[in-house]
Write a protein that holds these residues in place. Sequence first.
Motif, PDB file in Angstrom:
ATOM      1  N   ASP A 119      58.628 -33.735   7.964  1.00  0.00           N
ATOM      2  CA  ASP A 119      57.831 -34.100   6.695  1.00  0.00           C
ATOM      3  C   ASP A 119      56.943 -32.762   6.759  1.00  0.00           C
ATOM      4  O   ASP A 119      56.746 -32.696   5.767  1.00  0.00           O
ATOM      5  N   GLY A 120      56.603 -32.256   7.869  1.00  0.00           N
ATOM      6  CA  GLY A 120      55.909 -30.998   7.753  1.00  0.00           C
ATOM      7  C   GLY A 120      56.267 -29.717   7.553  1.00  0.00           C
ATOM      8  O   GLY A 120      55.664 -28.599   7.420  1.00  0.00           O
ATOM      9  N   LEU A 121      57.833 -29.731   7.515  1.00  0.00           N
ATOM     10  CA  LEU A 121      58.535 -28.516   7.171  1.00  0.00           C
ATOM     11  C   LEU A 121      58.636 -28.195   5.873  1.00  0.00           C
ATOM     12  O   LEU A 121      58.561 -29.012   4.978  1.00  0.00           O
ATOM     13  N   PRO A 122      58.926 -27.028   5.330  1.00  0.00           N
ATOM     14  CA  PRO A 122      59.124 -26.663   4.009  1.00  0.00           C
ATOM     15  C   PRO A 122      60.433 -27.391   3.631  1.00  0.00           C
ATOM     16  O   PRO A 122      61.421 -27.841   4.263  1.00  0.00           O
ATOM     17  N   SER A 123      60.318 -27.595   2.081  1.00  0.00           N
ATOM     18  CA  SER A 123      61.625 -28.475   1.827  1.00  0.00           C
ATOM     19  C   SER A 123      62.814 -28.102   1.916  1.00  0.00           C
ATOM     20  O   SER A 123      63.813 -28.865   2.342  1.00  0.00           O
ATOM     21  N   LYS A 124      63.336 -26.603   1.788  1.00  0.00           N
ATOM     22  CA  LYS A 124      64.431 -26.303   2.192  1.00  0.00           C
ATOM     23  C   LYS A 124      64.962 -26.415   3.512  1.00  0.00           C
ATOM     24  O   LYS A 124      66.049 -26.658   3.953  1.00  0.00           O
ATOM     25  N   VAL A 125      64.033 -26.018   4.653  1.00  0.00           N
ATOM     26  CA  VAL A 125      64.000 -26.247   5.787  1.00  0.00           C
ATOM     27  C   VAL A 125      64.455 -27.685   6.369  1.00  0.00           C
ATOM     28  O   VAL A 125      65.502 -28.079   6.881  1.00  0.00           O
ATOM     29  N   ARG A 126      63.658 -28.719   5.602  1.00  0.00           N
ATOM     30  CA  ARG A 126      63.872 -30.186   5.813  1.00  0.00           C
ATOM     31  C   ARG A 126      65.405 -30.502   5.284  1.00  0.00           C
ATOM     32  O   ARG A 126      66.147 -31.300   5.930  1.00  0.00           O
ATOM     33  N   GLY A 147      71.274 -23.126  -2.812  1.00  0.00           N
ATOM     34  CA  GLY A 147      71.214 -21.762  -3.476  1.00  0.00           C
ATOM     35  C   GLY A 147      70.749 -20.433  -2.642  1.00  0.00           C
ATOM     36  O   GLY A 147      69.893 -19.918  -3.110  1.00  0.00           O
ATOM     37  N   VAL A 148      70.951 -20.740  -1.282  1.00  0.00           N
ATOM     38  CA  VAL A 148      70.599 -19.612  -0.484  1.00  0.00           C
ATOM     39  C   VAL A 148      71.938 -18.977   0.226  1.00  0.00           C
ATOM     40  O   VAL A 148      73.026 -19.607   0.288  1.00  0.00           O
ATOM     41  N   SER A 149      71.673 -18.066   1.079  1.00  0.00           N
ATOM     42  CA  SER A 149      72.696 -17.602   1.950  1.00  0.00           C
ATOM     43  C   SER A 149      72.988 -18.390   3.131  1.00  0.00           C
ATOM     44  O   SER A 149      71.985 -19.212   3.617  1.00  0.00           O
ATOM     45  N   ALA A 150      74.079 -18.283   3.820  1.00  0.00           N
ATOM     46  CA  ALA A 150      74.424 -18.801   5.021  1.00  0.00           C
ATOM     47  C   ALA A 150      73.659 -18.462   6.144  1.00  0.00           C
ATOM     48  O   ALA A 150      73.161 -19.311   6.951  1.00  0.00           O
ATOM     49  N   SER A 151      73.100 -17.181   6.186  1.00  0.00           N
ATOM     50  CA  SER A 151      72.162 -16.847   7.255  1.00  0.00           C
ATOM     51  C   SER A 151      70.719 -17.442   6.998  1.00  0.00           C
ATOM     52  O   SER A 151      70.026 -17.808   8.098  1.00  0.00           O
ATOM     53  N   SER A 152      70.286 -17.562   5.796  1.00  0.00           N
ATOM     54  CA  SER A 152      69.287 -18.430   5.476  1.00  0.00           C
ATOM     55  C   SER A 152      69.133 -20.019   6.033  1.00  0.00           C
ATOM     56  O   SER A 152      68.518 -20.479   6.649  1.00  0.00           O
ATOM     57  N   GLN A 155      68.989 -19.787   9.393  1.00  0.00           N
ATOM     58  CA  GLN A 155      67.537 -19.535  10.128  1.00  0.00           C
ATOM     59  C   GLN A 155      66.734 -20.863   9.999  1.00  0.00           C
ATOM     60  O   GLN A 155      65.808 -21.484  10.713  1.00  0.00           O
ATOM     61  N   TYR A 156      67.167 -21.626   8.811  1.00  0.00           N
ATOM     62  CA  TYR A 156      66.371 -22.934   8.464  1.00  0.00           C
ATOM     63  C   TYR A 156      66.605 -23.943   9.830  1.00  0.00           C
ATOM     64  O   TYR A 156      65.728 -24.686  10.214  1.00  0.00           O
ATOM     65  N   LEU A 157      67.714 -24.072   9.967  1.00  0.00           N
ATOM     66  CA  LEU A 157      68.245 -25.018  11.031  1.00  0.00           C
ATOM     67  C   LEU A 157      67.685 -24.458  12.197  1.00  0.00           C
ATOM     68  O   LEU A 157      67.090 -25.519  13.124  1.00  0.00           O
ATOM     69  N   SER A 158      67.615 -23.326  12.735  1.00  0.00           N
ATOM     70  CA  SER A 158      67.177 -22.834  14.141  1.00  0.00           C
ATOM     71  C   SER A 158      65.564 -23.404  14.007  1.00  0.00           C
ATOM     72  O   SER A 158      65.138 -23.787  14.736  1.00  0.00           O
ATOM     73  N   ARG A 159      64.791 -23.145  12.997  1.00  0.00           N
ATOM     74  CA  ARG A 159      63.458 -23.437  12.942  1.00  0.00           C
ATOM     75  C   ARG A 159      63.279 -25.146  12.950  1.00  0.00           C
ATOM     76  O   ARG A 159      62.651 -25.604  13.847  1.00  0.00           O
ATOM     77  N   ALA A 160      64.135 -25.676  12.126  1.00  0.00           N
ATOM     78  CA  ALA A 160      63.985 -27.219  12.261  1.00  0.00           C
ATOM     79  C   ALA A 160      64.370 -27.736  13.584  1.00  0.00           C
ATOM     80  O   ALA A 160      63.649 -28.762  14.294  1.00  0.00           O
ATOM     81  N   HIS A 161      65.454 -27.169  14.301  1.00  0.00           N
ATOM     82  CA  HIS A 161      65.756 -27.539  15.529  1.00  0.00           C
ATOM     83  C   HIS A 161      64.594 -27.279  16.394  1.00  0.00           C
ATOM     84  O   HIS A 161      64.431 -28.116  17.395  1.00  0.00           O
ATOM     85  N   ARG A 162      63.894 -26.190  16.393  1.00  0.00           N
ATOM     86  CA  ARG A 162      63.087 -25.478  17.410  1.00  0.00           C
ATOM     87  C   ARG A 162      61.747 -26.756  17.125  1.00  0.00           C
ATOM     88  O   ARG A 162      61.448 -27.057  18.315  1.00  0.00           O
ATOM     89  N   GLU A 163      61.260 -26.980  15.939  1.00  0.00           N
ATOM     90  CA  GLU A 163      60.369 -27.597  15.617  1.00  0.00           C
ATOM     91  C   GLU A 163      60.627 -29.009  16.430  1.00  0.00           C
ATOM     92  O   GLU A 163      59.574 -29.796  16.931  1.00  0.00           O
ATOM     93  N   CYS A 164      61.750 -29.771  16.058  1.00  0.00           N
ATOM     94  CA  CYS A 164      62.132 -31.125  16.608  1.00  0.00           C
ATOM     95  C   CYS A 164      62.166 -31.148  18.106  1.00  0.00           C
ATOM     96  O   CYS A 164      61.733 -31.908  18.855  1.00  0.00           O
ATOM     97  N   LEU A 165      62.521 -29.989  18.914  1.00  0.00           N
ATOM     98  CA  LEU A 165      62.708 -29.965  20.265  1.00  0.00           C
ATOM     99  C   LEU A 165      61.125 -30.059  20.819  1.00  0.00           C
ATOM    100  O   LEU A 165      60.970 -30.649  21.701  1.00  0.00           O
TER     101      LEU A 165
END
Length: 170
Positions: A119-126, A147-152, A155-165
Amino acid sequence: MPASDLPVADDVAGLYVEHSTWLQGWLRRRIGDAFTAADVAQDTFLSLLDGKTATQEIREPRPFLATIANRLLAHRHRRQLLETAYLEAIAALPEEFAPSPETRLIAVQSLQEIDRVLDGLPSKVREAFLLAHLVELSYAEIAERLGVSASSVKQYLSRAHRECLFAISF
């Protein structure tokens, strides 16, 4: 409490004295439960103590407090739905595979913490996280939807996984 936080606490105390009875009554009429209403009202005022809200600049306190309380009710409801879904899934398991009550509690608390983090992450990351884990889309499919690149997406998933971990690490 640092001296710089005292004005915030004083402002919140003033709001509490002036509006807590009204807010509890409003919540009680809305949800029909005096105990939950009292809890949510208390949480509403506690959320103001973080200092992120310039309480002295609030022009219309009641609508402002009602907005915060509604947001807290929505979070509370979402947490209850999450817990119910998990417990129903556990109930459907054969008894020999069902986790212990302690494990169930840890799992529910972990799910609630992950929900709070998301809930605290940016909408695209979530959204990328949810599309990857609930819908099981590939990076390319997620990238197309967002509407973003696969590399984005990576990065989004890495951030979300890190925050959840970090959130569920005890």
